[in-house]
Design an enzyme around this catalytic site. Structure first.
Site, PDB file in Angstrom:
ATOM      1  N   VAL A  65       0.840  -1.194   0.000  1.00  0.00           N
ATOM      2  CA  VAL A  65       0.000   0.000   0.000  1.00  0.00           C
ATOM      3  C   VAL A  65       0.875   1.244   0.000  1.00  0.00           C
ATOM      4  O   VAL A  65       1.944   1.265   0.604  1.00  0.00           O
ATOM      5  CB  VAL A  65      -0.972   0.000   1.216  1.00  0.00           C
ATOM      6  CG1 VAL A  65      -0.236   0.042   2.538  1.00  0.00           C
ATOM      7  CG2 VAL A  65      -1.994   1.123   1.114  1.00  0.00           C
ATOM      8  N   CYS A  66       0.411   2.268  -0.719  1.00  0.00           N
ATOM      9  CA  CYS A  66       1.043   3.582  -0.689  1.00  0.00           C
ATOM     10  C   CYS A  66      -0.081   4.616  -0.604  1.00  0.00           C
ATOM     11  O   CYS A  66      -1.152   4.320  -0.077  1.00  0.00           O
ATOM     12  CB  CYS A  66       1.962   3.799  -1.889  1.00  0.00           C
ATOM     13  SG  CYS A  66       1.122   3.871  -3.492  1.00  0.00           S
ATOM     14  N   HIS A  67       0.108   5.790  -1.142  1.00  0.00           N
ATOM     15  CA  HIS A  67      -0.920   6.832  -1.061  1.00  0.00           C
ATOM     16  C   HIS A  67      -2.140   6.462  -1.905  1.00  0.00           C
ATOM     17  O   HIS A  67      -3.248   6.383  -1.390  1.00  0.00           O
ATOM     18  CB  HIS A  67      -0.336   8.186  -1.485  1.00  0.00           C
ATOM     19  CG  HIS A  67      -1.288   9.323  -1.337  1.00  0.00           C
ATOM     20  ND1 HIS A  67      -1.634   9.823  -0.107  1.00  0.00           N
ATOM     21  CD2 HIS A  67      -1.986  10.026  -2.248  1.00  0.00           C
ATOM     22  CE1 HIS A  67      -2.507  10.808  -0.280  1.00  0.00           C
ATOM     23  NE2 HIS A  67      -2.729  10.948  -1.574  1.00  0.00           N
TER      24      HIS A  67
END
Length: 114
Positions: A65-67
């Site tokens: 997961v990232c932004h």
């Protein structure tokens, strides 16, 4: 699925996997993590992956997961190439927060996604 495409899952699918043995790997930079992250996530910034790949569990599904999902898609693909079972969280932490899932800051208080 297209060849070389990164498998993606929804927040609902991620929550189900996290109830099992999956690991949520947050690949954002330190300031993003400090502002807000999923409480059960592990932090390993994309920029540090090559030197710290041994910290990624080889025996679990790794949900990256990232932004919004771009960096984590690249990390997922790299992990798959290295033999890991990895998927990308579609929509990233923005989708996580929009789904009403918890976000905490660096000290465990209420966090925000930046």
């Amino acid at each position: 699925m297209q060849p070389n495409s990164t498998p993606e899952i929804s927040t609902a699918e991620a929550v189900k996997l996290l109830d099992g043995d999956a690991v949520l790997l947050d690949v954002r930079e330190q300031h993003e993590w400090d502002a807000g992250h999923a409480p059960q996530a592990r932090h390993l910034a994309m920029s540090e992956l090559a030197g710290r790949i041994s910290e990624v569990p080889a025996d679990a599904t790794v949900i990256c997961v990232c932004h919004v999902g771009s960096r984590s898609a690249a990390v997922s693909q790299a992990l798959i190439g290295a033999g890991f079972n990895a998927v990308n969280l579609s929509g990233g932490m923005v989708a996580w927060a929009a789904a009403g899932l918890p976000v905490v800051d660096a000290v465990g208080g209420s966090g925000m996604v930046i």
